[in-house]
Every structure is written in C-alpha cells, then in structure tokens.
Motif scaffolding. Structure first.
Motif, PDB file in Angstrom:
ATOM      1  N   VAL A 158       0.843  -1.203   0.000  1.00 48.99           N
ATOM      2  CA  VAL A 158       0.000   0.000   0.000  1.00 48.99           C
ATOM      3  C   VAL A 158       0.876   1.250   0.000  1.00 48.99           C
ATOM      4  O   VAL A 158       0.621   2.220  -0.734  1.00 48.99           O
ATOM      5  CB  VAL A 158      -0.952   0.004   1.213  1.00 48.99           C
ATOM      6  N   GLY A 159       1.945   1.225   0.809  1.00 50.91           N
ATOM      7  CA  GLY A 159       2.873   2.357   0.842  1.00 50.91           C
ATOM      8  C   GLY A 159       3.552   2.590  -0.496  1.00 50.91           C
ATOM      9  O   GLY A 159       3.702   3.743  -0.939  1.00 50.91           O
ATOM     10  N   VAL A 160       3.964   1.515  -1.164  1.00 50.76           N
ATOM     11  CA  VAL A 160       4.595   1.628  -2.485  1.00 50.76           C
ATOM     12  C   VAL A 160       3.629   2.270  -3.470  1.00 50.76           C
ATOM     13  O   VAL A 160       4.002   3.168  -4.243  1.00 50.76           O
ATOM     14  CB  VAL A 160       5.042   0.241  -2.996  1.00 50.76           C
ATOM     15  N   TRP A 161       2.377   1.834  -3.442  1.00 53.01           N
ATOM     16  CA  TRP A 161       1.390   2.393  -4.375  1.00 53.01           C
ATOM     17  C   TRP A 161       1.092   3.860  -4.066  1.00 53.01           C
ATOM     18  O   TRP A 161       0.890   4.660  -4.990  1.00 53.01           O
ATOM     19  CB  TRP A 161       0.113   1.562  -4.343  1.00 53.01           C
ATOM     20  N   ALA A 205       3.907   5.860  -5.557  1.00 53.51           N
ATOM     21  CA  ALA A 205       3.829   5.876  -7.021  1.00 53.51           C
ATOM     22  C   ALA A 205       2.706   6.778  -7.510  1.00 53.51           C
ATOM     23  O   ALA A 205       2.897   7.591  -8.429  1.00 53.51           O
ATOM     24  CB  ALA A 205       3.631   4.452  -7.539  1.00 53.51           C
ATOM     25  N   ILE A 206       1.538   6.664  -6.900  1.00 56.83           N
ATOM     26  CA  ILE A 206       0.393   7.459  -7.358  1.00 56.83           C
ATOM     27  C   ILE A 206       0.610   8.944  -7.085  1.00 56.83           C
ATOM     28  O   ILE A 206       0.313   9.791  -7.941  1.00 56.83           O
ATOM     29  CB  ILE A 206      -0.901   6.961  -6.677  1.00 56.83           C
ATOM     30  N   VAL A 207       1.134   9.277  -5.914  1.00 60.73           N
ATOM     31  CA  VAL A 207       1.409  10.692  -5.602  1.00 60.73           C
ATOM     32  C   VAL A 207       2.428  11.259  -6.586  1.00 60.73           C
ATOM     33  O   VAL A 207       2.281  12.390  -7.073  1.00 60.73           O
ATOM     34  CB  VAL A 207       1.920  10.837  -4.156  1.00 60.73           C
ATOM     35  N   THR A 208       3.451  10.475  -6.896  1.00 62.94           N
ATOM     36  CA  THR A 208       4.469  10.928  -7.854  1.00 62.94           C
ATOM     37  C   THR A 208       3.862  11.208  -9.220  1.00 62.94           C
ATOM     38  O   THR A 208       4.131  12.232  -9.850  1.00 62.94           O
ATOM     39  CB  THR A 208       5.582   9.871  -7.995  1.00 62.94           C
ATOM     40  N   LEU A 209       3.009  10.317  -9.680  1.00 62.90           N
ATOM     41  CA  LEU A 209       2.436  10.437 -11.012  1.00 62.90           C
ATOM     42  C   LEU A 209       1.279  11.420 -11.085  1.00 62.90           C
ATOM     43  O   LEU A 209       0.905  11.855 -12.173  1.00 62.90           O
ATOM     44  CB  LEU A 209       1.984   9.056 -11.499  1.00 62.90           C
ATOM     45  N   ALA A 210       0.705  11.755  -9.936  1.00 61.20           N
ATOM     46  CA  ALA A 210      -0.416  12.693  -9.927  1.00 61.20           C
ATOM     47  C   ALA A 210       0.040  14.140 -10.077  1.00 61.20           C
ATOM     48  O   ALA A 210      -0.781  15.029 -10.304  1.00 61.20           O
ATOM     49  CB  ALA A 210      -1.221  12.538  -8.639  1.00 61.20           C
ATOM     50  N   ILE A 235       7.539   3.509 -11.711  1.00 62.32           N
ATOM     51  CA  ILE A 235       6.981   4.812 -12.081  1.00 62.32           C
ATOM     52  C   ILE A 235       6.831   4.911 -13.596  1.00 62.32           C
ATOM     53  O   ILE A 235       5.807   5.375 -14.118  1.00 62.32           O
ATOM     54  CB  ILE A 235       7.884   5.953 -11.559  1.00 62.32           C
ATOM     55  N   SER A 236       7.831   4.455 -14.337  1.00 65.18           N
ATOM     56  CA  SER A 236       7.779   4.536 -15.800  1.00 65.18           C
ATOM     57  C   SER A 236       6.737   3.583 -16.364  1.00 65.18           C
ATOM     58  O   SER A 236       6.059   3.894 -17.357  1.00 65.18           O
ATOM     59  CB  SER A 236       9.157   4.233 -16.395  1.00 65.18           C
ATOM     60  N   ILE A 237       6.600   2.407 -15.763  1.00 62.23           N
ATOM     61  CA  ILE A 237       5.604   1.438 -16.221  1.00 62.23           C
ATOM     62  C   ILE A 237       4.196   1.991 -16.015  1.00 62.23           C
ATOM     63  O   ILE A 237       3.334   1.915 -16.895  1.00 62.23           O
ATOM     64  CB  ILE A 237       5.789   0.101 -15.460  1.00 62.23           C
ATOM     65  N   LEU A 238       3.959   2.570 -14.857  1.00 61.76           N
ATOM     66  CA  LEU A 238       2.650   3.145 -14.558  1.00 61.76           C
ATOM     67  C   LEU A 238       2.336   4.338 -15.452  1.00 61.76           C
ATOM     68  O   LEU A 238       1.176   4.565 -15.813  1.00 61.76           O
ATOM     69  CB  LEU A 238       2.601   3.583 -13.095  1.00 61.76           C
ATOM     70  N   GLU A 239       3.363   5.096 -15.813  1.00 62.98           N
ATOM     71  CA  GLU A 239       3.146   6.277 -16.641  1.00 62.98           C
ATOM     72  C   GLU A 239       2.520   5.909 -17.981  1.00 62.98           C
ATOM     73  O   GLU A 239       1.709   6.664 -18.529  1.00 62.98           O
ATOM     74  CB  GLU A 239       4.464   7.014 -16.852  1.00 62.98           C
ATOM     75  N   VAL A 240       2.874   4.755 -18.528  1.00 60.36           N
ATOM     76  CA  VAL A 240       2.293   4.315 -19.802  1.00 60.36           C
ATOM     77  C   VAL A 240       0.783   4.184 -19.670  1.00 60.36           C
ATOM     78  O   VAL A 240       0.020   4.629 -20.534  1.00 60.36           O
ATOM     79  CB  VAL A 240       2.906   2.972 -20.249  1.00 60.36           C
TER      80      VAL A 240
END
Length: 531
Positions: free
Chosen positions: A161-164, A167-172, A341-346
């Motif tokens: 949950v912490g990892v997500w 990641a989400i805060v970074t990409l938001a 982060i890069s995988i999620l960005e796609v």
C-alpha cells in the motif's frame, strides 16, 4: 518550476534533457539489471557472452530504442494516441502495450515491497540461519498449490500500500515535479549505493574466484544460437523497449531534441550498470563459495532466489553484513521504484489522453484500480506463484508480441519507414539510414518472431515450472488474452474532447506527414515542409 508546453500542443514537456535522461535511465535500470544479467552472462559463456551482448545492443537494442523515441517524439501522445496518429487502425497496438504495463506494474509493486521489507530486516538479519525457509515460510507463507488463497500476509500488504501511495502521488503531479524530481534524486542515490556495494564486494575473500567464474570466456558458446538469443533477449528486456515506456517518455521531449544522442546515453548507461551489477554480484558469490568451501557454480543463481535467498545467506557470513544488506536491498528498492513509475506512466498517460482527464485525476483513478488488484493478488500466500507465471507470460509473450506488431505496422502496413528515419535525422546529430532501417524493420522483427514462436511452443509443450494448468491458464494465458481483448475494446471507444486532433508539435521537425486520417489537421502545423 512551471511546466513548459510545446508551441502547438498542450502536452507537458520535460524541463531539460537531463531530467528526461534520469527518467529514461531510471526506467531502464531495474531489478533485471541486478539479478538477471549477471546470471544470464554466467550461464552463457561468461566473458564470451559480452560479444553477442554488445552485438545485440548495437543491432537491436539501440535501433529499436531510436524507433520508440521517434514514434513518441513525432506523434506526441501516450502510446495509444501515438499509434492512432500513425493510423487510426493501429490504436489497439498502443492499448496492447498499455495492457502489458498494467499487468507488469501490479506484480512489480510486490517485489519492490519485498525489497523494502528486506532492507529493514538486513539490519539484524531477521531471516535467521535459513534464509530459504524464512523467505518461503515466515515471510511469504507461500502456498504454491493454491490457485488463489485469499489469505493475506499483512506486513507485505501494508508495505505494498505504501509503495502504491508513493507511485500514485508521484504520477499525480506535474511530470517535472513528480517523475523528474523522483528519478533525478533516486537514480544518483542508487548509483552511489551500488558503487559502494561493489567496492566492498571486491575486497571480500574469494571475490577474484567469483569474477573469474563470471568473466572467464568460453568462446565455444559463440556457435550456439541459444546464447545469441539470450543476449538479444537480455538487451530487449533491460532497455525498456517494446513496452511503450520510451514512446510515452519521448512524447514529453521538447521538439528540438537530439534523439540519437539521447538514445545512446540511455542505452550505454543501462549496459554499464548491468556490467557493474555483474561485478558486484559475482564478487559476492565468490565470497559465499569460499566460505562454504564449494565451487562458484554451486552457489550461482539469478532472479528472486539470488536476491532473497542467496544474498541473505551471504549477509549472514559477512562482517558488517547488515550494512551490506541495506545497500543491496536498498538498491533493489530504488531500482524497482524508478522502473515502476515509468511502467505506470504508460497506463496513466493512456487513460488521461483517451478520456480527456487531468493528470491528477487519471493517476488517482487508474492507479487506485491497479493498486487494489495488485494487493488482492500479490499480498496473499499464493502471490509468489501468481507473480512468477504473470512475469513469464507478460514479458516473453506480451512485450515481444507488442513490439513485433508495432514495428511491422509502422514500417510495413503504413509504410512509414522512411518517414521515421527522416524525423530522427531532422532533430538529431547522428543520422540514420539504410542500415538502421534494415535492422529495425527487417532483422529485429524476424528475430523477435523466432523468439516468440519458440517461447509459445515451449510454454504449450510443458507446464511452466510444473505449475498446475489452472494456475498457468488463469495468470498466464488468460492474462495475455485479457490484454488482447481489452486493447480492441479501448480502441473502439471514442476519444473524449479534441486532444487527439491537436497539433503534435511545431513545424521545426521539417518532415511532412502523409496519410493523415481524413479531417485531421497536419500534426506538424500548416505549411510544414521537408528541409
């Protein structure tokens, strides 16, 4: 710093090429560099493997990386939008790539969580005298027979949950404040940590034996086709090509960006890190072999076994093992996070473009769905088997199939081979020509088709790792089928808003666009001409 925009597009851009390079290298440098390359090299001729590895880098890795950069930079959109701008009929290829990234991201987050937990456990070697039993038993509580257990391992769930959240805060946030700052900070930290780890490993007893085992060349393997296939496979997977990652990242580059130079820096930085990882890993394995009084080949391993079983065993034997463990698992965590982060960005970029959503909303919506699926599947006692199967099928079938379709569709179905070369040459110092065209659109797809067919035959012929048909069917074949079906479903949906009709960039490219869909404007601006 405020986000800059292109002249004719509302798409964000990286503030500087350095920020892009940090993001691109951070994507390429992942878990596979640390735990896959050293073992693949060792198993395929040691020092001799560097010959096919370098050949693969030059003939497939870099040419295909330039192709991805060119597609993203020229058509300036998420992966589905970029392929739609090539031709509306190709949008499904972009969604297929996004689907592959969806499935990779949901299991990748679990490994990152493991690395984070083991970073802390390294301090007091919490795994005890039997790291293998601890990892499979106390830590994962692995149930390898269940198709889905529904029994959660709470420490893993909480860290996932912490990892997500990270990641989400970074990409938001804005790509420069989010992706840019995170990778610009974490990649140098990762590099420093790993260099310290390697230097420490080189001074261990038996380190020379480990390095000899890795680098002593077996030249006879160069006549073995499987060694060459292994080299091409390693380059292909480690460079983040074929995923859609570099297409997406390149869409955030400024119009006048030297693509060939950028690609070369990314490729050689990634390969340098792989060789560095090989030195550190095998120097450490040499120490382990010396302590146990066995040959290096008896302790050499790759993948999850190397990271979570072999290295904890080594840490137990070492003076100041806790510090070494923190460096190793901390490196795994950072390498994994920048790649995630890069995988999620796609995926998030694709959703934002398709449904005309602000970046923050797309990241929260898509990221939350992925986080829930990820935690439900991979924080359970059956998570290890699910992860192993999904990793095998999404990488060896999903990524390769998507890459083959992309190159053939752009190069041959739409006939844009010359246009891609012209675009690269319009913005780059190092020009490409016939050799690049042949390698990208003929040699590489032929090799990948061979690799894909061989892999499918093998997977059909025998159950992967002896898993049950139910496990393989659900997390392997079904996952690929879901990606395929979803790619056509999403491509059939209409774009919300008019962002898909926006100009792609300025006419600075100087390359005319042909074959545009009827009614769509010239994506390079009115009056764009060949320089």
């Amino acid at each position: 710093m405020a986000t800059t925009k292109t002249t004719r597009s509302n798409r964000d851009t990286f503030n500087t090429r350095f920020v892009f390079l940090m993001a691109a290298i951070g994507s390429a440098v992942g878990l596979g560099n640390i735990w896959r390359f050293p073992y693949v090299a060792y198993e395929n001729g040691g020092g001799a493997f560097l010959v096919p590895y370098i050949v693969a880098l030059l003939t497939a890795g870099i040419p295909l990386l330039w192709f991805d950069l060119a597609v993203g930079h020229r058509f300036r959109g998420s992966t589905p939008l970029a392929f739609r701008r090539v031709s509306p009929s190709l949008e499904s290829i972009g969604w297929f790539k996004a689907g592959v990234n969806f499935f990779i991201a949901i299991y990748y987050a679990a490994i990152i969580a493991w690395a984070a937990i083991y970073t802390v456990k390294s301090i007091n070697q919490a795994w005890g005298d039997s790291p293998a039993d601890y990892f499979m038993g106390d830590f994962l509580q692995a149930d390898t027979d269940a198709t889905y257990s529904a029994n959660f391992v709470w420490p893993i769930l909480l860290v996932m949950v912490g990892v997500w959240v990270i990641a989400i805060v970074t990409l938001a946030t804005d790509i420069n404040k989010g992706i840019g700052k995170l990778t610009s900070l974490f990649l140098p930290v990762l590099t420093v940590m790993f260099i310290i780890l390697v230097v420490r490993a080189l001074f261990l007893d038996g380190a020379v034996d480990g390095l000899n085992a890795l680098f002593t060349p077996d030249w006879s393997v160069l006549s073995n086709p499987s060694v060459w296939i292994a080299a091409y496979g390693q380059i292909f997977f480690s460079l983040s090509i074929g995923f859609g990652i570099m297409i997406t990242y390149a869409s955030y580059l400024k119009p006048r960006t030297n693509l060939t130079n950028t690609g070369l820096v990314t490729a050689f930085a990634n390969s340098s890190f792989e060789v560095l990882a090989g030195i550190g890993v095998f120097a450490t394995l040499g120490y382990m072999a010396a302590q146990q009084g066995v040959a290096v080949d008896e302790v050499a391993s790759g993948g999850i076994g190397l990271a979570f079983i072999a290295f904890p065993t080594i840490i137990n034997l070492m003076p100041l093992g806790g510090l070494f463990g923190v460096l190793f698992f901390g490196s795994l965590f950072l390498a994994g996070l920048t790649s995630l982060i890069s995988i999620l960005e796609v995926v998030i970029s694709a959703v934002a473009d398709k449904f005309d959503l602000p970046r923050k909303k797309a990241a929260i919506m898509a990221g939350s769905v992925m986080a829930v699926v990820s935690c439900l599947l991979f924080s359970t006692t059956s998570g290890l088997v699910t992860l192993d199967i999904m990793d095998k099928f999404t990488n060896n079938i999903g990524i390769v199939f998507g890459a083959v379709c992309a190159v053939i569709a752009v190069g041959w179905v739409t006939g844009r081979r010359r246009e891609m070369a012209q675009h690269i040459n319009a913005v780059s110092g190092l020009r490409v020509g016939t050799v690049w065209t042949f390698l990208t659109f003929v040699a590489t797809p032929a090799l990948l088709i061979y690799f894909l067919v061989s892999e499918i035959i093998t997977l059909i012929g025998e159950p992967y790792e002896g898993y049950s048909q139910a496990q393989i069917g659900l997390y392997g074949w079904a996952a690929v089928a879901i990606i395929l079906v979803a790619s056509f479903v999403f491509a059939s949906l209409k774009f919300r808003g008019n962002q898909h009709l926006d100009g792609l960039a300025t006419s600075d490219y100087g390359v005319p666009v042909r074959g545009r869909p009827a009614g769509e404007p010239n994506p390079l601006g009115q009056g764009a001409t060949q320089r």
